[in-house]
Design an enzyme around this catalytic site. Structure first.
Site, mmCIF file in Angstrom:
data_model
loop_
_atom_site.group_PDB
_atom_site.id
_atom_site.type_symbol
_atom_site.label_atom_id
_atom_site.label_comp_id
_atom_site.label_asym_id
_atom_site.label_seq_id
_atom_site.Cartn_x
_atom_site.Cartn_y
_atom_site.Cartn_z
ATOM 1 N N ASP A 104 52.787 22.040 22.463
ATOM 2 C CA ASP A 104 53.248 20.647 22.587
ATOM 3 C C ASP A 104 54.511 20.403 21.782
ATOM 4 O OD1 ASP A 104 51.126 19.734 24.187
ATOM 5 O OD2 ASP A 104 49.818 19.508 22.451
ATOM 6 N N HIS A 152 47.761 5.203 28.214
ATOM 7 C CA HIS A 152 47.820 4.240 27.112
ATOM 8 C C HIS A 152 47.042 2.970 27.414
ATOM 9 C CE1 HIS A 152 51.256 6.941 26.796
ATOM 10 N NE2 HIS A 152 51.025 6.883 25.515
ATOM 11 N N LYS A 187 61.805 3.134 18.074
ATOM 12 C CA LYS A 187 62.010 3.793 16.793
ATOM 13 C C LYS A 187 63.223 3.254 16.052
ATOM 14 C CE LYS A 187 59.727 8.132 17.191
ATOM 15 N NZ LYS A 187 59.084 8.264 15.863
HETATM 16 N N1 GLN Z 1 47.673 18.097 23.138
HETATM 17 C C1 GLN Z 1 47.828 16.809 22.542
HETATM 18 C C2 GLN Z 1 46.737 15.890 23.064
HETATM 19 O O1 GLN Z 1 46.331 16.061 24.186
HETATM 20 C C3 GLN Z 1 49.183 16.207 22.876
HETATM 21 C C4 GLN Z 1 49.388 14.892 22.208
HETATM 22 C C5 GLN Z 1 50.792 14.305 22.342
HETATM 23 O O2 GLN Z 1 51.538 14.641 23.224
HETATM 24 N N2 GLN Z 1 51.172 13.388 21.490
HETATM 25 O O3 GLN Z 1 46.302 14.984 22.382
#
Ligand code: GLN
Ligand code: ZN
Length: 768
Positions: free
Chosen positions: A611, A706, A116
């Site tokens: 979250d 990822h 970032k």
């Molecule tokens: N609950 C969201 C998901 O599962 C969390 C995404 C995130 O942490 N960026 O996509």
């Protein structure tokens, strides 16, 4: 009084640059096509600024991917692994290989790291340094852009990352040296660039040195002094602009004003308080560039307020020594408000309070005219319009909601506290939830397949009606619930198929939020985001997620976890109103989320996840400000989470974060369970939690979502064993790193089956 722009957004008002880059990457256009698009964009932006009447128009603010990567290529700091590509390929391909990796033509080379850019949502490519790092003038981009501008009839002001900031942005890739020691090798290349620019007729040069507004080590300060003394020695006649932004100069003020620059740029939006000190300290040889138009937000400038700042400065140092500018590069805001012409998406009333990059360029020019008394009828008209718009916004009923303000007023510390401490809550929760050791769960989203996205876009276009769309989503949700039951996950999720984006979904249902049609901002490379705009007091007119959570729970006897985005993350990923403190807006969002949490509980949802992936990135740049931020941010989370009974289990989730330095604050959030990203760092992160003895439950991500790779069960067990070595088994959960939305079902199925097996096996392994 002169005007200047620090940098203009390059993505293009129709995201032309994004499209051209992506076409180039997929082979649909050739390198000439790409360079041509770049030229068109640059020329358009130069002309636009010239016609508006900007005095110093930047060049080299354009970039095909990232301005730090441009500098790396310019300085020839090309990591060893790209040598082969450098030898075999066009410079443009080398450049993109460094940004994105290269897996073609029997080469498999990783990309450079990305991180970032200060406290923005823009990501830059991190320079890599070796102990014996060499630099040499490699790419001539900056000189070419200057001569291109000259051809277009503009004597541009080249902008580049300053040498000290460049070093500080980089990363030492081996031990045994300090990147600042590379300054003496780096400097000659900068001098060479300056020489060429001077030969080409450059008069002004802008060095971006945002680190001057941050906490600096003694060594960094010395490097600043030495480097800039050398530059001045070699170039007595070049006019150097030192650009600082995102914070105030504060303790570095004496340093910054002693670097013998010609112009010092300060950010008066982020730190208006610094003006008095700066005016005291500024030597007679130094001009001041007042960063007065917000380069980080989309609101119209308040001319009345800005003129006060300008007049105060003129009185002290005289108008010849004043420049008017945006607070920072305009990279962080969308291109052109004129493209927002759909009343149904953005109402005229809200739109009239806003300004994007093109509008801000005009604001700069108007401000300078107003301040110098050089006003014609038109300028006076603009001033009057501005005052009217600002006044309308101040009293608008769209913004102000007394119920919301009253509720914030009566919110107490008690509202930010669960009724019992964690230990007691855990007992009540376990009585009801009856979860096994090493319970398994996921982070919320399941794959958003092409089909799912297709349904949404058809629904938006009216090609599917609400009932049809609803039925399709229900079908997908049920399938996902059944599948999780089949493979034996303990705590299920509904899959988030109804959501486009974790902030937008909530913003669309909350009062006080607006959206744009075309308000794109570059996040990294060709990736853009369209942040929501929080313009007014926030509240929740109706439940937002109860329908889907209730439906999912009705399908199964297992527990389904409710899924919400937290107040700090919603705040952090939006354009926020500037007429009240961020902390207050955050509290309003927190109360709205709290209502949702209690409604979920009423609907029988016993586990609710809030979250907060963005909590760490909201940390101020100056460490002295950290505790203040953390106090209100953590409080906001707690307000959102604390409306429920002991027996309702609150989860939170965070990713991409280094937690070591804020672990106490994370514990203070007092979530019953936290799931965190861990697997890429091989659980290193857990050390922080272990040393500190994290009191509540924790689910360290056991596999990296990822990448499409499916890790074997054994690998996940290894990670769980590492976790168990430092955290008691009774506190551990088993889950992936993050949501599965970007993955395909194929690898998701395999990975989760292995994950469940790993958890089962772990409960058989005797503790160490
Ligand atoms: N609950 C969201 C998901 O599962 C969390 C995404 C995130 O942490 N960026 O996509
Ligand atoms: Zn995540």
């Amino acid at each position: 009084m002169q005007t200047h722009i620090l940098g203009y957004p390059r993505i293009g008002s129709n995201r032309e640059l994004k499209k051209a880059c992506e076409q180039y990457w997929t082979g649909k256009i050739d390198v000439n096509g790409l360079l041509e698009t770049g030229k068109t964009i640059k020329n358009k932006h130069w002309k636009l600024q010239q016609e508006a009447g900007i005095d110093l128009i930047p060049c080299n603010d354009f970039s095909f991917y990232d301005q730090v990567l441009d500098m790396t290529l310019t300085l020839g700091a090309i990591p060893e692994r790209y040598r082969e590509i450098a030898a075999r390929k066009h410079e443009t391909d080398l450049y993109f290989a460094m940004a994105r990796g290269f897996q073609k033509e029997s080469m498999d080379i990783t990309a450079m790291e990305m991180t970032k850019w200060f406290d923005t949502n823009y990501h830059y490519i991190v320079p890599e340094f070796q102990k014996d790092q060499e630099f040499s003038l490699f790419s001539e981009k900056i000189i070419e852009e200057f001569t291109d501008a000259k051809e277009a009839g503009i004597r541009a002001k080249p902008v580049m990352i300053g040498p000290v900031t460049y070093l500080l942005l980089g990363k030492e890739k081996e031990e045994g040296f300090d990147k600042l020691d590379l300054a003496d090798k780096l400097l000659p290349v900068y001098l060479q660039i300056l020489k060429e620019l001077e030969n080409q007729g450059a008069e002004y040069i802008q060095f971006d040195e945002p680190f001057l507004a941050l906490d600096l080590s003694e060594k960094a300060k010395e490097t600043y002094q030495w480097v800039y003394a050398e530059i001045r020695k070699h170039f007595p006649d070049l006019k150097l602009i030192l650009a600082t932004y995102f914070e105030g100069l504060n303790d570095n003020l004496t340093l910054a004003s002693s670097l013998s620059a010609d112009v010092l740029h300060i950010d008066l939006v982020r730190c208006p308080e610094q003006l008095d000190d700066v005016l005291q300290a500024v030597p007679e040889t130094l001009s001041l560039s007042l960063g007065i138009v917000d380069g980080r937000n989309i609101w119209k400038n308040d001319f009345g307020k800005s003129l006060n700042f300008i007049e105060k400065t003129i009185q002290k140092i005289g108008s010849e020594r004043v420049l008017i500018a945006p607070s920072c590069s305009l990279l962080h805001i969308p291109a052109d408000l004129d493209a927002e012409n759909n009343e149904e998406i953005l109402s005229g009333e809200i739109r009239q309070w806003m300004a994007f990059a093109k509008q801000k360029v005009n604001e700069i020019v108007t401000l300078s005219k107003l301040a110098s008394g050089d006003t014609d009828e038109n300028t006076q008209q603009q001033f009057d319009d501005n005052r009217r718009a600002i006044e309308k916004r101040r009293i608008s009923t769209l913004i102000h909601n007394h119920d919301v303000k009253d509720r914030v007023e009566v919110t107490t510390e008690e509202d930010a506290k669960r009724s019992s401490p964690f230990k007691a809550r855990k007992r009540s929760q376990q009585d009801i939830l009856q979860l096994p050791l090493f319970p398994t769960t996921t982070i919320g989203s399941f794959p958003q397949t092409k089909e799912v996205r297709n349904w949404r876009s058809k629904f938006k276009k009216g090609e599917l009606n609400a009932d049809e769309y609803d039925a399709l989503l229900k079908q997908e949700t049920e399938r996902t619930i059944r599948w999780q039951e089949d493979i034996g996950i303990d705590v299920l999720v509904h899959g988030e198929f109804e959501r486009n984006d974790m902030v937008e979904y909530f913003g669309e249902q909350l009062a006080g939020f607006a959206f744009t049609q075309n308000g794109w901002v570059q996040s990294y490379g060709s990736r853009c985001v369209k942040p929501p705009v929080i313009y007014g007091d926030v509240h929740r007119p109706a439940p937002m997620t109860v329908y889907w959570s209730e439906y999912a729970q009705s399908l199964t006897k297992k527990w389904v976890k409710g899924m919400l985005t937290g107040p700090v993350t919603i705040l952090q990923w939006s354009f926020v109103r500037d007429d009240q403190p961020r902390s207050l807006t955050c509290k309003q969002i927190a109360l709205a989320i709290r209502d949702e949490v209690t409604d979920l509980e009423k609907a029988g949802i016993r586990i609710i996840q809030i979250d907060e992936p963005a909590i760490r990135e909201g940390l101020p740049l100056r460490t002295s400000e950290w505790q203040n931020y953390l106090k209100w941010a953590i409080e906001a989370f707690r307000i959102s989470a604390s409306g429920v009974e002991d027996a309702t289990q609150i989860h939170t989730h965070m990713c991409y974060s280094e937690f070591n330095d804020i672990i106490q604050n994370i514990a203070d959030m007092d979530a019953d369970v936290i799931t965190i990203e861990c697997s890429r760092s091989q659980m290193e992160l857990l050390n922080a939690f272990a040393d500190f003895k994290y009191p509540n439950e924790i689910g360290p991500g056991v596999y990296d979502i990822h990448s499409p790779r499916v890790p074997p069960k054994e690998e996940m067990m290894e990670l769980l064993k590492k976790a168990q070595a430092v955290i008691p088994a009774e506190q551990l959960w088993v889950n992936p790193d993050c949501g599965l939305k970007t993955r395909h079902w194929e690898e998701t199925e395999k990975a989760l089956i292995a994950m469940v097996a790993a958890s089962k096996e772990m409960s058989k392994v005797p503790a160490l």
